[in-house]
Design an enzyme around this catalytic site. Structure first.
Site, PDB file in Angstrom:
ATOM      1  N   LYS A 144       0.868  -1.196   0.000  1.00  0.00           N
ATOM      2  CA  LYS A 144       0.000   0.000   0.000  1.00  0.00           C
ATOM      3  C   LYS A 144       0.891   1.228   0.000  1.00  0.00           C
ATOM      4  O   LYS A 144       2.030   1.181   0.481  1.00  0.00           O
ATOM      5  CB  LYS A 144      -0.872   0.015   1.267  1.00  0.00           C
ATOM      6  CG  LYS A 144      -2.100   0.869   1.130  1.00  0.00           C
ATOM      7  CD  LYS A 144      -3.205   0.134   0.395  1.00  0.00           C
ATOM      8  CE  LYS A 144      -4.460   0.957   0.258  1.00  0.00           C
ATOM      9  NZ  LYS A 144      -5.568   0.134  -0.265  1.00  0.00           N
TER      10      LYS A 144
HETATM   11  P1  NAD Z   1     -13.232   7.568  -2.795  1.00  0.00           P
HETATM   12  O1  NAD Z   1     -12.202   8.588  -2.508  1.00  0.00           O
HETATM   13  O2  NAD Z   1     -13.682   7.340  -4.189  1.00  0.00           O
HETATM   14  O3  NAD Z   1     -14.549   7.853  -1.923  1.00  0.00           O
HETATM   15  C1  NAD Z   1     -14.537   8.006  -0.544  1.00  0.00           C
HETATM   16  C2  NAD Z   1     -15.942   8.419  -0.111  1.00  0.00           C
HETATM   17  O4  NAD Z   1     -15.988   8.452   1.314  1.00  0.00           O
HETATM   18  C3  NAD Z   1     -16.366   9.805  -0.587  1.00  0.00           C
HETATM   19  O5  NAD Z   1     -17.736   9.799  -0.911  1.00  0.00           O
HETATM   20  C4  NAD Z   1     -16.132  10.683   0.642  1.00  0.00           C
HETATM   21  O6  NAD Z   1     -16.980  11.819   0.655  1.00  0.00           O
HETATM   22  C5  NAD Z   1     -16.499   9.709   1.727  1.00  0.00           C
HETATM   23  N1  NAD Z   1     -15.920  10.032   3.020  1.00  0.00           N
HETATM   24  C6  NAD Z   1     -14.651  10.413   3.288  1.00  0.00           C
HETATM   25  N2  NAD Z   1     -14.517  10.656   4.605  1.00  0.00           N
HETATM   26  C7  NAD Z   1     -15.717  10.400   5.154  1.00  0.00           C
HETATM   27  C8  NAD Z   1     -16.226  10.484   6.466  1.00  0.00           C
HETATM   28  N3  NAD Z   1     -15.462  10.879   7.475  1.00  0.00           N
HETATM   29  N4  NAD Z   1     -17.518  10.142   6.673  1.00  0.00           N
HETATM   30  C9  NAD Z   1     -18.297   9.756   5.645  1.00  0.00           C
HETATM   31  N5  NAD Z   1     -17.876   9.676   4.375  1.00  0.00           N
HETATM   32  C10 NAD Z   1     -16.605   9.998   4.142  1.00  0.00           C
HETATM   33  O7  NAD Z   1     -12.647   6.202  -2.145  1.00  0.00           O
HETATM   34  P2  NAD Z   1     -13.036   4.724  -2.536  1.00  0.00           P
HETATM   35  O8  NAD Z   1     -12.081   4.234  -3.557  1.00  0.00           O
HETATM   36  O9  NAD Z   1     -14.493   4.617  -2.751  1.00  0.00           O
HETATM   37  O10 NAD Z   1     -12.629   3.961  -1.191  1.00  0.00           O
HETATM   38  C11 NAD Z   1     -13.498   3.906  -0.065  1.00  0.00           C
HETATM   39  C12 NAD Z   1     -13.010   2.806   0.862  1.00  0.00           C
HETATM   40  O11 NAD Z   1     -12.984   1.552   0.161  1.00  0.00           O
HETATM   41  C13 NAD Z   1     -11.595   2.965   1.415  1.00  0.00           C
HETATM   42  O12 NAD Z   1     -11.549   2.376   2.701  1.00  0.00           O
HETATM   43  C14 NAD Z   1     -10.760   2.150   0.451  1.00  0.00           C
HETATM   44  O13 NAD Z   1      -9.535   1.721   1.018  1.00  0.00           O
HETATM   45  C15 NAD Z   1     -11.695   0.988   0.218  1.00  0.00           C
HETATM   46  N6  NAD Z   1     -11.455   0.227  -1.003  1.00  0.00           N
HETATM   47  C16 NAD Z   1     -11.484   0.820  -2.230  1.00  0.00           C
HETATM   48  C17 NAD Z   1     -11.316   0.035  -3.351  1.00  0.00           C
HETATM   49  C18 NAD Z   1     -11.410   0.621  -4.737  1.00  0.00           C
HETATM   50  O14 NAD Z   1     -11.391  -0.165  -5.691  1.00  0.00           O
HETATM   51  N7  NAD Z   1     -11.541   1.920  -4.905  1.00  0.00           N
HETATM   52  C19 NAD Z   1     -11.086  -1.325  -3.239  1.00  0.00           C
HETATM   53  C20 NAD Z   1     -11.075  -1.905  -1.971  1.00  0.00           C
HETATM   54  C21 NAD Z   1     -11.270  -1.112  -0.865  1.00  0.00           C
END
Ligand code: NAD
Length: 424
Positions: free
Chosen positions: A112
């Protein structure tokens, strides 16, 4: 400290990752030496990244890349741009990648990366310079057979295109397989954008089947409306689930009547309006509150530490499907278990993303691209099989789904490590 906040050590994600590892390793009876090997990361790199800002002044950002394991294959894991990135957080996320890839049995290790920055406050050209310098500093550590980044919070397809181009300039050949989550035009995979949300839905489909529920009877709340949350909400809405609550960083909206998610996506992504102002009625609330509303399925898909000892008792959902990494603290697990919540842990629930990243890497290396239906079919195969394996493991060993997923994963990595032996 405010009464509704958990103690600081409960919120240390690395301690959370370690605590689950300890429990699972003990249950497995993991040999002492293997335990020590798998507990620590393989390599941690800290980079001080000088960037000329648009205003003309020089800024230095701090970035990390942690390789937790390359036992089962190259490192794999996203790059996060966020103001509160810490080395502990990146360590935890890197170890989760190792276990996640092992749970779904794809041939990657875990890694990561992250940069402490606020991407919302940087211009596109500042972000490009930051990404390129970070990649350049890491160029000898990255590579399709070494370590393969992907997007995470605060990064996306464009970021991956810059990583790919910078790496290609350094090694002097186009190397699409060095990153996943790229734009389709640059060797990205059909279906990657939706993959994590689709994997979440596939896990929910399996869970409701197990609990004897029907999609149409399931009310769903989703916290986070980025890549994972918005796609999970959209696909589940289209598949017949009722999405009655969602939230982004600015706040949440709850309406028992259900939301039209395609319209909400248009509102946020095309009209660029706040999600909580979406004109469909309902109650506005703080983002975190959405997870504690009446529903059958709760999907945290934002950030870590949302369900803690201070609020776990308020979860009303029958199924908790973790789209985010680390949304539940390890101390909260037993509270959820006590309430009989069926938890789909992050290392299974959000593994659809890395699974299609694996498909992207395979397609890039063979230079032959699959139809989206083929990607989705293969994803379904992996997710359903992994879900069944985790649930069977939990039932056989009398542990919850999370510890079962860790045990399954640690066992796979330990077996590979034993076969490889220790190079000295
Ligand atoms: P992103 O940046 O696209 O979206 C994050 C979302 O969370 C946004 O809508 C933001 O407004 C919201 N957010 C941020 N802080 C917040 C808070 N304090 N309270 C409520 N909402 C909040 O990120 P993503 O890629 O969707 O990732 C989200 C989660 O999923 C992370 O934990 C990431 O590690 C995990 N993840 C992502 C992927 C992927 O393919 N993108 C894969 C596996 C896991």
């Amino acid at each position: 400290m405010a009464a509704n906040l958990a103690a600081p050590q409960e919120l240390n994600v690395y301690e959370n990752a370690e605590a689950r590892f300890e429990v699972a390793a003990k249950k497995l009876g993991l040999e002492e030496g293997l335990y020590r090997y798998l507990k620590y990361p393989n390599k941690e790199i800290t980079i001080y990244i000088p960037i000329s800002m648009d205003s003309g002044h020089l800024e230095v950002f701090i970035g990390y890349r942690v390789l937790h394991s390359t036992v089962r294959g190259p490192g794999k894991g996203g790059i996060r741009f966020a103001p509160d990135v810490t080395l502990d957080e990146i360590r935890a996320l890197a170890s989760w990648m190792t276990w996640k890839c092992a749970v779904v049995n794809i041939p990657f290790g875990g890694a990561k990366g992250g940069i402490i920055c606020d991407p919302g406050k940087l211009s596109k050209s500042e972000l490009e310079r930051l990404t390129r310098r970070y990649t350049a500093e890491l160029s000898e550590w990255l590579g399709p057979e070494r370590d393969v980044p992907a997007p995470d919070v605060g990064t996306g397809e464009q970021t991956m295109a810059w990583v790919m181009d910078t790496y290609a300039m350094h090694v002097r050949q186009a190397t699409t397989a060095v990153v996943t989550g790229k734009p389709i035009e640059l060797g990205g995979s059909a279906g990657r954008r939706e993959a994590t949300g689709r994997g979440v839905m596939m896990c929910c489909d399996k869970a409701i089947e197990k609990l004897g529920l029907k999609r149409g009877d399931c009310r769903v709340v989703v916290q986070g409306f980025g890549n994972v949350g918005s796609m999970a909400a959209l696909l589940m809405n289209l598949a017949g689930y009722k999405i009655i609550g969602f939230a982004d960083v600015h706040g949440g909206l709850y309406n028992e009547k259900g939301f039209d998610v395609p319209k909400a996506i248009d509102w946020v992504y095309n009209q660029r309006r706040p999600l909580a102002d979406f004109p469909a009625g309902g109650a506005k609330m703080p983002a975190n509150e959405i997870l504690f509303q009446p529903c059958e399925i709760a999907i945290p898909a934002a950030i870590e530490n949302q369900i803690t000892t201070k609020n776990a008792a308020r979860v009303q959902a029958r199924i908790l499907c973790e789209g985010a990494n680390g949304p539940t603290t390890w101390q909260a697990d037993s509270i959820l278990d006590g309430k009989g919540v069926f938890t789909i842990p992050d290392i299974l629930g959000n593994a659809g993303g890395v699974t299609v990243s694996y498909f992207e890497w395979v397609q890039d290396r063979q230079g032959f691209f699959w139809r989206e239906s083929e990607v989705n079919d293969r994803l379904q195969d992996v997710m359903e099989h992994s879900f069944d394996e985790v649930v069977r493991y939990a039932e056989t060993h009398g542990v919850n789904n999370r510890i079962a997923a860790y045990m399954l994963a640690i066992d796979r990595v330990a077996r590979a490590l034993k076969l490889r032996g220790i190079y000295a």
